[in-house]
Design an enzyme around this catalytic site. Structure first.
Site, PDB file in Angstrom:
ATOM      1  N   ASP A  77      27.834  48.116 -14.018  1.00  0.00           N
ATOM      2  CA  ASP A  77      27.546  49.508 -13.664  1.00  0.00           C
ATOM      3  C   ASP A  77      28.798  50.298 -13.250  1.00  0.00           C
ATOM      4  O   ASP A  77      28.715  51.510 -13.029  1.00  0.00           O
ATOM      5  CB  ASP A  77      26.562  49.570 -12.481  1.00  0.00           C
ATOM      6  CG  ASP A  77      25.160  49.133 -12.872  1.00  0.00           C
ATOM      7  OD1 ASP A  77      24.839  49.143 -14.079  1.00  0.00           O
ATOM      8  OD2 ASP A  77      24.369  48.793 -11.961  1.00  0.00           O
TER       9      ASP A  77
ATOM     10  N   VAL B 256      22.056  49.359   0.108  1.00  0.00           N
ATOM     11  CA  VAL B 256      22.678  48.084  -0.262  1.00  0.00           C
ATOM     12  C   VAL B 256      21.640  47.237  -1.015  1.00  0.00           C
ATOM     13  O   VAL B 256      20.503  47.107  -0.564  1.00  0.00           O
ATOM     14  CB  VAL B 256      23.149  47.339   1.010  1.00  0.00           C
ATOM     15  CG1 VAL B 256      23.723  45.965   0.667  1.00  0.00           C
ATOM     16  CG2 VAL B 256      24.177  48.171   1.770  1.00  0.00           C
TER      17      VAL B 256
ATOM     18  N   LYS C 222      23.118  55.858  -8.592  1.00  0.00           N
ATOM     19  CA  LYS C 222      22.456  56.167  -9.871  1.00  0.00           C
ATOM     20  C   LYS C 222      20.988  55.760  -9.846  1.00  0.00           C
ATOM     21  O   LYS C 222      20.560  54.898  -9.071  1.00  0.00           O
ATOM     22  CB  LYS C 222      23.169  55.496 -11.053  1.00  0.00           C
ATOM     23  CG  LYS C 222      23.264  53.952 -10.991  1.00  0.00           C
ATOM     24  CD  LYS C 222      22.027  53.197 -11.457  1.00  0.00           C
ATOM     25  CE  LYS C 222      22.161  51.685 -11.344  1.00  0.00           C
ATOM     26  NZ  LYS C 222      20.902  50.944 -11.444  1.00  0.00           N
TER      27      LYS C 222
HETATM   28  O1  C5P Z   1      27.562  43.138 -13.695  1.00  0.00           O
HETATM   29  P1  C5P Z   1      27.032  42.850 -12.329  1.00  0.00           P
HETATM   30  O2  C5P Z   1      27.912  41.924 -11.542  1.00  0.00           O
HETATM   31  O3  C5P Z   1      26.665  44.088 -11.563  1.00  0.00           O
HETATM   32  O4  C5P Z   1      25.656  42.079 -12.574  1.00  0.00           O
HETATM   33  C1  C5P Z   1      25.056  41.325 -11.542  1.00  0.00           C
HETATM   34  C2  C5P Z   1      24.129  40.306 -12.186  1.00  0.00           C
HETATM   35  O5  C5P Z   1      23.016  40.975 -12.767  1.00  0.00           O
HETATM   36  C3  C5P Z   1      24.725  39.484 -13.291  1.00  0.00           C
HETATM   37  O6  C5P Z   1      25.388  38.367 -12.807  1.00  0.00           O
HETATM   38  C4  C5P Z   1      23.478  39.090 -14.086  1.00  0.00           C
HETATM   39  O7  C5P Z   1      22.804  38.036 -13.427  1.00  0.00           O
HETATM   40  C5  C5P Z   1      22.603  40.327 -13.949  1.00  0.00           C
HETATM   41  N1  C5P Z   1      22.743  41.236 -15.111  1.00  0.00           N
HETATM   42  C6  C5P Z   1      22.203  40.869 -16.329  1.00  0.00           C
HETATM   43  N2  C5P Z   1      22.334  41.698 -17.400  1.00  0.00           N
HETATM   44  C7  C5P Z   1      22.973  42.895 -17.290  1.00  0.00           C
HETATM   45  C8  C5P Z   1      23.521  43.306 -16.047  1.00  0.00           C
HETATM   46  C9  C5P Z   1      23.388  42.449 -14.966  1.00  0.00           C
HETATM   47  O8  C5P Z   1      21.598  39.803 -16.439  1.00  0.00           O
HETATM   48  N3  C5P Z   1      23.074  43.661 -18.384  1.00  0.00           N
END
Ligand code: C5P
Length: 308
Positions: free
Chosen positions: A149, A108, A18
C-alpha cells in the site's frame, strides 16, 4: 546530494489514510501475496511524520496519539525501515541518520494503511531532510519494497491498484465523497485476514476492473458508487470479527447509502449522500456505542505532502 552547511529544521509530512472502494482478490500466489484489483481512495484522516537529523547510523522513532502504545518503536517500525532503506539505497557514501516522530490519527491495524502511510511519510520527509534527489516514481518503487500500500499512500487521490495492489493507475473522479468511518476497538492483522480468506476457499478469477465503479466515479454519482462498493475480504474479516456485522447493519439502518469494510478491516466505511447526511449519520452512529470512535472524512485527498 548536497552536504548541508547547517542542519535544516525538522521536515514534516502529512499523509492520508485510505479506503478501498472495491477490492477483488484472487487466490494466494506462490510468494504468499494475493493478486488484487482494487480501487483506493485517500480520505481526510492524516498521520504526520516529522524527521530531524540524528547521529550517522542512528534511526529512532517516537509515536504519539491515542493508539501509540500499539505501534512498535524499534527496528521493525515501518517508518524506521523506510528511512533506513532510503539511506542505504539513495544516500551518499556519508552515513545518514534520522529521528522520527509520528503523530498517529489513522487507526492502527484498521485496514486503512496506517503503517504504510507512516512509511510513505518517512520516505518523503527523509528525502527532503537529506536533500536526496529522487523522483516521485523512484520513491514509489522504493515504497513498494516496504509494503503493497506504500505507493498509493505516496500518491493519494483515487487509483486502481493491481499486482499486489502496488501497481497504480490514476482513476478519474469528480467531486468529493463524504464518509463516516467506524473505528473498531480491536485490530485485525492483514496476514490473518488473508489467511482466513484462503481457509474459506475464496478468490475471484479473473480479476476485473470494476467498470461500473469507474463510471460512477467519473460522473460523480454517489448513488451509483454506493451500489458498487465491494470487498472480497469482507467474509474473512467478518468470520474473525462477527460483531462487525452489527456495525454494518446499524450504519445502513441509520441512513448510509452503502458500506464497505476497508481493506482487511476492521474499520467500516459508510458512504453518505452529502455532507449534512454524513453529519447526521456520524451523530446517530456514535450514540449506538458499537465502536471505539466515529469519524467523518471526505475523499479524495492528496497523498504524502510536505507541511510548510
Ligand atoms: O505488503 P504488506 O506488508 O502491507 O502486506 C502485509 C501482508 O498482507 C502480506 O504479508 C500478506 O500476508 C498480505 N497481503 C496479501 N496480498 C496482498 C497484499 C497483502 O496476501 N496483495
Amino acid at each position: 546530494m548536497a552536504t548541508p552547511v547547517t542542519e535544516p529544521e525538522a521536515v514534516r509530512v502529512r499523509v492520508a489514510g485510505k479506503v478501498n472502494l472495491s477490492l477483488r482478490s484472487g487466490r494466494r500466489r506462490a510468494d504468499g501475496y494475493h493478486p488484487l484489483s482494487t480501487v483506493f481512495q485517500a480520505v481526510s484522516v492524516f498521520d504526520e511524520v516529522e524527521a530531524t537529523w540524528a547521529e550517522p547510523g542512528a534511526f529512532t522513532v517516537r509515536v504519539l496519539g491515542e493508539q501509540a502504545a500499539l505501534v512498535p518503536e524499534g527496528e521493525d517500525n515501518l517508518a524506521v525501515r523506510a528511512a533506513r532503506l532510503l539511506a542505504t539505497t539513495w544516500g551518499s557514501s556519508r552515513p545518514l541518520g534520522a529521528e522520527l516522530v509520528i503523530r498517529k490519527a489513522i487507526p492502527v491495524s484498521g485496514g486503512m494503511a496506517g503503517g504504510s502511510a507512516d512509511a510513505a511519510g518517512a520516505l518523503l520527509a527523509c528525502a527532503v531532510l537529506w536533500d536526496i534527489d529522487i523522483s516521485p516514481d523512484e520513491l514509489r518503487v522504493l515504497g513498494a519494497q516496504l509494503g503493497a500500500d506504500v505507493p498509493f499512500c505516496l500518491a493519494g487521490g483515487t487509483a486502481l491498484g493491481t499486482g499486489r495492489g502496488d501497481e497504480l493507475a490514476p482513476v478519474l473522479s469528480r467531486g468529493s465523497y463524504h464518509w463516516v468511518l467506524a473505528f473498531s476497538d480491536g485490530e485485525l492483522s492483514t496476514p490473518a485476514v488473508f489467511g482466513k480468506f484462503d481457509q474459506l476457499g475464496l478468490g475471484t478469477d479473473p480479476l476485473e476492473v470494476p467498470a461500473e465503479m469507474m463510471n460512477a466515479l467519473v460522473s460523480g454519482d454517489v448513488q451509483a458508487l454506493s451500489r458498487c462498493l465491494v470487498n472480497d475480504l469482507e467474509p474473512a474479516a467478518l468470520a474473525l470479527r462477527p460483531e462487525l456485522a452489527r456495525v454494518v447493519e446499524a450504519g445502513c439502518t441509520l441512513g448510509a447509502l452503502g458500506s464497505v469494510i476497508s481493506g482487511s478491516g476492521p474499520t467500516v466505511a459508510f458512504l453518505a449522500a452529502n455532507e449534512p447526511a454524513a453529519v447526521d449519520l456520524s451523530v446517530r452512529l456514535s450514540s449506538e456505542g458499537l465502536c471505539r470512535a466515529v469519524k467523518r472524512v471526505s475523499g479524495p485527498v492528496p497523498g504524502a505532502r510536505l507541511v510548510v
